[in-house]
Design an enzyme around this catalytic site. Structure first.
Site, PDB file in Angstrom:
ATOM      1  N   THR A 118      11.949 -51.004   2.939  1.00 33.68           N
ATOM      2  CA  THR A 118      11.103 -49.905   3.828  1.00 33.68           C
ATOM      3  C   THR A 118      11.306 -51.022   5.259  1.00 33.68           C
ATOM      4  O   THR A 118      10.662 -51.914   5.325  1.00 33.68           O
ATOM      5  CB  THR A 118       9.930 -50.004   3.326  1.00 33.68           C
ATOM      6  OG1 THR A 118      10.012 -49.244   2.259  1.00 33.68           O
ATOM      7  CG2 THR A 118       9.221 -48.890   4.381  1.00 33.68           C
ATOM      8  N   PHE A 141      11.780 -44.653  -3.279  1.00 33.56           N
ATOM      9  CA  PHE A 141      10.533 -43.752  -3.717  1.00 33.56           C
ATOM     10  C   PHE A 141       9.909 -43.968  -4.899  1.00 33.56           C
ATOM     11  O   PHE A 141       8.810 -43.127  -5.292  1.00 33.56           O
ATOM     12  CB  PHE A 141      10.557 -42.221  -3.377  1.00 33.56           C
ATOM     13  CG  PHE A 141      11.135 -41.871  -2.044  1.00 33.56           C
ATOM     14  CD1 PHE A 141      10.258 -42.037  -1.167  1.00 33.56           C
ATOM     15  CD2 PHE A 141      12.201 -41.672  -1.877  1.00 33.56           C
ATOM     16  CE1 PHE A 141      10.404 -41.550   0.188  1.00 33.56           C
ATOM     17  CE2 PHE A 141      12.736 -41.336  -0.586  1.00 33.56           C
ATOM     18  CZ  PHE A 141      11.924 -41.083   0.615  1.00 33.56           C
ATOM     19  N   PHE A 239      -2.062 -37.929  -6.825  1.00 28.63           N
ATOM     20  CA  PHE A 239      -2.510 -38.933  -5.929  1.00 28.63           C
ATOM     21  C   PHE A 239      -4.065 -38.319  -5.490  1.00 28.63           C
ATOM     22  O   PHE A 239      -4.337 -38.324  -4.426  1.00 28.63           O
ATOM     23  CB  PHE A 239      -1.668 -39.236  -4.598  1.00 28.63           C
ATOM     24  CG  PHE A 239      -0.659 -40.353  -4.842  1.00 28.63           C
ATOM     25  CD1 PHE A 239       0.241 -40.183  -5.853  1.00 28.63           C
ATOM     26  CD2 PHE A 239      -0.970 -41.620  -4.485  1.00 28.63           C
ATOM     27  CE1 PHE A 239       1.205 -41.080  -6.073  1.00 28.63           C
ATOM     28  CE2 PHE A 239       0.160 -42.685  -4.695  1.00 28.63           C
ATOM     29  CZ  PHE A 239       1.024 -42.552  -5.686  1.00 28.63           C
ATOM     30  N   LEU A 240      -4.533 -37.689  -6.456  1.00 29.94           N
ATOM     31  CA  LEU A 240      -5.868 -36.842  -6.193  1.00 29.94           C
ATOM     32  C   LEU A 240      -6.890 -37.394  -7.143  1.00 29.94           C
ATOM     33  O   LEU A 240      -7.522 -36.644  -7.594  1.00 29.94           O
ATOM     34  CB  LEU A 240      -5.625 -35.498  -6.492  1.00 29.94           C
ATOM     35  CG  LEU A 240      -6.403 -34.337  -5.382  1.00 29.94           C
ATOM     36  CD1 LEU A 240      -6.154 -34.967  -3.938  1.00 29.94           C
ATOM     37  CD2 LEU A 240      -6.081 -33.029  -5.628  1.00 29.94           C
ATOM     38  N   ALA A 242      -9.982 -40.011  -7.811  1.00 29.49           N
ATOM     39  CA  ALA A 242     -10.677 -40.961  -7.277  1.00 29.49           C
ATOM     40  C   ALA A 242     -10.804 -42.161  -7.899  1.00 29.49           C
ATOM     41  O   ALA A 242     -10.668 -42.417  -9.143  1.00 29.49           O
ATOM     42  CB  ALA A 242     -12.296 -40.474  -7.070  1.00 29.49           C
ATOM     43  N   CYS A 250       3.185 -51.605  -1.450  1.00 28.61           N
ATOM     44  CA  CYS A 250       3.565 -50.911  -0.341  1.00 28.61           C
ATOM     45  C   CYS A 250       2.603 -50.060   0.457  1.00 28.61           C
ATOM     46  O   CYS A 250       2.594 -50.248   1.975  1.00 28.61           O
ATOM     47  CB  CYS A 250       4.471 -49.641  -0.985  1.00 28.61           C
ATOM     48  SG  CYS A 250       5.841 -50.275  -1.778  1.00 28.61           S
ATOM     49  N   LYS A 253       0.662 -52.303   3.151  1.00 28.93           N
ATOM     50  CA  LYS A 253       1.471 -52.781   4.491  1.00 28.93           C
ATOM     51  C   LYS A 253       2.221 -51.770   5.179  1.00 28.93           C
ATOM     52  O   LYS A 253       2.339 -51.951   6.379  1.00 28.93           O
ATOM     53  CB  LYS A 253       2.536 -53.983   3.712  1.00 28.93           C
ATOM     54  CG  LYS A 253       3.887 -53.175   3.129  1.00 28.93           C
ATOM     55  CD  LYS A 253       4.689 -54.354   2.829  1.00 28.93           C
ATOM     56  CE  LYS A 253       6.106 -53.639   2.113  1.00 28.93           C
ATOM     57  NZ  LYS A 253       6.815 -52.764   2.757  1.00 28.93           N
ATOM     58  N   LYS A 310      -2.474 -51.263 -10.343  1.00 27.19           N
ATOM     59  CA  LYS A 310      -2.788 -50.114 -11.110  1.00 27.19           C
ATOM     60  C   LYS A 310      -2.272 -50.230 -12.518  1.00 27.19           C
ATOM     61  O   LYS A 310      -1.688 -51.345 -12.717  1.00 27.19           O
ATOM     62  CB  LYS A 310      -1.985 -48.780 -10.483  1.00 27.19           C
ATOM     63  CG  LYS A 310      -0.438 -49.163 -10.638  1.00 27.19           C
ATOM     64  CD  LYS A 310       0.366 -47.804  -9.910  1.00 27.19           C
ATOM     65  CE  LYS A 310       1.779 -47.740 -10.391  1.00 27.19           C
ATOM     66  NZ  LYS A 310       2.620 -46.666  -9.713  1.00 27.19           N
TER      67      LYS A 310
HETATM   68  P1  NAD Z   1       9.879 -58.112  -3.975  1.00 25.80           P
HETATM   69  O1  NAD Z   1       9.025 -59.048  -3.187  1.00 25.80           O
HETATM   70  O2  NAD Z   1       9.550 -57.885  -5.487  1.00 25.80           O
HETATM   71  O3  NAD Z   1      11.424 -58.567  -4.084  1.00 25.80           O
HETATM   72  C1  NAD Z   1      12.278 -59.039  -3.065  1.00 25.80           C
HETATM   73  C2  NAD Z   1      13.391 -59.976  -3.670  1.00 25.80           C
HETATM   74  O4  NAD Z   1      14.089 -60.398  -2.355  1.00 25.80           O
HETATM   75  C3  NAD Z   1      12.689 -61.430  -3.995  1.00 25.80           C
HETATM   76  O5  NAD Z   1      13.135 -61.829  -5.400  1.00 25.80           O
HETATM   77  C4  NAD Z   1      13.482 -62.256  -3.091  1.00 25.80           C
HETATM   78  O6  NAD Z   1      13.374 -63.699  -3.538  1.00 25.80           O
HETATM   79  C5  NAD Z   1      14.511 -61.699  -2.623  1.00 25.80           C
HETATM   80  N1  NAD Z   1      15.096 -61.999  -1.418  1.00 25.80           N
HETATM   81  C6  NAD Z   1      14.507 -62.219  -0.301  1.00 25.80           C
HETATM   82  N2  NAD Z   1      15.370 -62.913   0.768  1.00 25.80           N
HETATM   83  C7  NAD Z   1      16.469 -62.652   0.244  1.00 25.80           C
HETATM   84  C8  NAD Z   1      17.699 -62.792   0.508  1.00 25.80           C
HETATM   85  N3  NAD Z   1      18.082 -63.131   1.663  1.00 25.80           N
HETATM   86  N4  NAD Z   1      18.920 -62.961  -0.218  1.00 25.80           N
HETATM   87  C9  NAD Z   1      18.638 -62.456  -1.494  1.00 25.80           C
HETATM   88  N5  NAD Z   1      17.356 -62.273  -1.920  1.00 25.80           N
HETATM   89  C10 NAD Z   1      16.468 -62.130  -0.957  1.00 25.80           C
HETATM   90  O7  NAD Z   1      10.112 -56.739  -3.270  1.00 25.80           O
HETATM   91  P2  NAD Z   1       9.993 -55.389  -3.741  1.00 25.80           P
HETATM   92  O8  NAD Z   1       8.604 -55.016  -4.326  1.00 25.80           O
HETATM   93  O9  NAD Z   1      11.246 -55.027  -4.658  1.00 25.80           O
HETATM   94  O10 NAD Z   1      10.403 -54.361  -2.445  1.00 25.80           O
HETATM   95  C11 NAD Z   1      11.418 -54.517  -1.908  1.00 25.80           C
HETATM   96  C12 NAD Z   1      11.585 -53.441  -0.742  1.00 25.80           C
HETATM   97  O11 NAD Z   1      11.303 -52.165  -1.203  1.00 25.80           O
HETATM   98  C13 NAD Z   1      10.426 -53.626   0.462  1.00 25.80           C
HETATM   99  O12 NAD Z   1      10.841 -53.185   1.608  1.00 25.80           O
HETATM  100  C14 NAD Z   1       9.257 -52.679  -0.230  1.00 25.80           C
HETATM  101  O13 NAD Z   1       8.575 -52.376   0.841  1.00 25.80           O
HETATM  102  C15 NAD Z   1      10.139 -51.535  -0.661  1.00 25.80           C
HETATM  103  N6  NAD Z   1       9.827 -50.540  -1.833  1.00 25.80           N
HETATM  104  C16 NAD Z   1       9.042 -51.234  -2.803  1.00 25.80           C
HETATM  105  C17 NAD Z   1       8.644 -50.437  -3.663  1.00 25.80           C
HETATM  106  C18 NAD Z   1       7.933 -51.152  -4.875  1.00 25.80           C
HETATM  107  O14 NAD Z   1       7.472 -50.465  -5.672  1.00 25.80           O
HETATM  108  N7  NAD Z   1       7.789 -52.687  -5.069  1.00 25.80           N
HETATM  109  C19 NAD Z   1       8.571 -49.020  -3.657  1.00 25.80           C
HETATM  110  C20 NAD Z   1       9.158 -48.538  -2.739  1.00 25.80           C
HETATM  111  C21 NAD Z   1       9.978 -49.370  -1.594  1.00 25.80           C
END
Ligand code: NAD
Length: 409
Positions: A118, A141, A239-240, A242, A250, A253, A310
């Site tokens: 994101t 998503f 998402f409704l 309470a 996510c 941040k 959650k």
């Molecule tokens: P996370 O922190 O669980 O995993 C990120 C991974 O990337 C880590 O394992 C880290 O070691 C690795 N990493 C960092 N820099 C690196 C590099 N240069 N090369 C290779 N690996 C590297 O993150 P996440 O929760 O999977 O989220 C990833 C992205 O997706 C974020 O932007 C988040 O906002 C978005 N997102 C997450 C979710 C969710 O449910 N977690 C849902 C939708 C969107």
């Protein structure tokens, strides 16, 4: 058409993306800078909990490989970037994305790069311009806890870039998901992601405030009110519910990021700000309830059931349950916790089972809607219980507070 696909960043998003794309017949190479994570994945032991993930990785072991060496993604048809985009001083820290992008470019790994992390509007276009590569933005998503199912059957696949051929190429990767495709500009796609997440945050804060009012009205029950609202397709039932407030990796941040982004552009997100304020008030509200029944020092040790952000996940990032434990400790209580998926916790006392947590506590707060926390009225006995997500039977215990019910007053 089956392809060779790279996935850089093997967290919650990357591992699930890699698993699902391999399950659809693609050869997938996962890259992460964290060698420990890579080693776990190599031995098919995912470092995260996600229903169905272990089986899917095992089933596709011959099409999946994991490494910390970017040279292994050389020759990929496309590389996804799914590294973290945390908050730094209220703004999005895109340094992990930039690092991954430059390593992909250096490794001369693939012609096409697809950003899943994101990122604020304008980021992906800048990446495309600076690298000269074919770059698309394809937001994620999925919901933790149902991520495999969500990825197999996506509500929509959003693809942002200016090149129609590239849009069709990315759509080809996901066309199995039976989704609506939104092929649009970089900026629209990036905004869709932020607008979606922050809208969900607003929705939860709204129902939480409705729940507060419901508690003041005899005969009112927020769950019934929410059901009545949710049947209207303009509102929808999701998402409704309470509860303790929103947390996780996510919504907090992304809300802060959008607020900062709007300000940088001379605009204000007043509704979102109010939703964030309302969320900050959830835990103090629970502490107030606890204080009211703890008068006279009869309650010293409080067990918190549910510590992940959650039910159904082991993710502790921005968890309201953990914040609640800290707030209880600051208010002078001894706080202990239990979560079926959390085995280690820094600076907090963790019990080995829900039974141990309950039996050793004077009062219990059920902080997440885990299946295994249902039907445990006998175990709870006469203890004071706060049932935040209303998973116990209504009014089933003598000393029970359930959020959103008028009779609590
Ligand atoms: P996370 O922190 O669980 O995993 C990120 C991974 O990337 C880590 O394992 C880290 O070691 C690795 N990493 C960092 N820099 C690196 C590099 N240069 N090369 C290779 N690996 C590297 O993150 P996440 O929760 O999977 O989220 C990833 C992205 O997706 C974020 O932007 C988040 O906002 C978005 N997102 C997450 C979710 C969710 O449910 N977690 C849902 C939708 C969107």
């Amino acid at each position: 058409m089956n392809m060779k696909i790279g996935v850089v960043g093997l967290g919650y998003v990357g591992i699930v993306t890699a698993a699902v794309l391999s399950d659809r017949g693609n050869e997938v190479v996962g890259i992460d800078v964290d060698q420990n994570r890579v080693d776990k994945l190599k031995s098919l032991k995912p470092p995260i909990h996600e229903p169905g993930l272990d089986e899917m990785l095992e089933r596709n072991a011959d099409r999946l490989s994991f490494s910390s060496d970017y040279s292994n993604i050389k020759g990929c048809d496309a590389v996804f970037v799914s590294v973290q985009t945390p908050n730094k001083g209220g703004h999005v820290d895109t340094s992990f994305v930039n690092d991954a992008v430059s390593r992909i470019k250096q490794a001369n790994a693939a012609a096409v790069m697809i950003i899943k992390s994101t990122v604020p509007p304008g980021t992906t276009r800048a990446i495309a311009e600076s690298t000269g590569m074919k770059v698309a933005f394809n937001p994620e998503f999925t919901k933790e806890g149902t991520a495999i199912e969500d990825t197999l059957r996506q509500d929509r696949v959003v693809i942002g870039c200016d090149d129609k051929e590239l849009q069709d190429f990315v759509w080809g990767i996901w066309s199995f998901a039976g989704s609506q495709a939104i092929k649009t500009t970089y900026e629209n796609a990036e905004m869709i992601k932020y607008a979606s997440n922050t809208f969900l945050a607003v929705k939860i804060s709204f129902i939480n405030e409705m729940s507060n009012i419901a508690e003041r009205i005899r005969g009112c029950d927020i769950d019934v009110v929410a059901r009545g609202m949710g049947l209207d397709p303009r509102i929808s039932p999701h998402f409704l519910k309470a509860g303790l407030g929103w947390g996780g990796s996510c919504l907090p941040k992304d809300s802060q990021a959008l607020e900062a982004f709007a300000e940088e552009h001379g605009e204000q997100m007043l509704v979102l700000k109010a939703a964030m304020d309302a969320n900050d008030k959830r835990i103090p509200r629970i502490i107030k309830i606890v204080d009211s029944f703890a008068k006279g020092g009869r309650i010293k040790r409080i067990g918190v059931l549910g510590l992940s952000f959650k039910a159904g996940t082991d993710d502790l990032r921005e968890s309201q349950g953990l914040k609640l434990m800290n707030a209880l400790a600051s208010a002078g209580y001894e706080a202990v916790g239990f979560d079926p998926r959390v085995r280690q916790l820094a600076n907090a006392s963790l019990c080995g089972s829900k039974e141990e947590c309950i039996e050793s506590s004077d009062a219990v707060i059920i902080a997440t809607a885990e299946e295994e926390f249902k039907d445990m009225e006998t175990l709870l006995g006469d203890r004071f219980v706060v049932d935040v997500h209303r998973i116990l039977k209504k009014g089933s215990l003598r000393n029970l507070v359930q959020l959103g019910i008028g009779e609590n007053k």
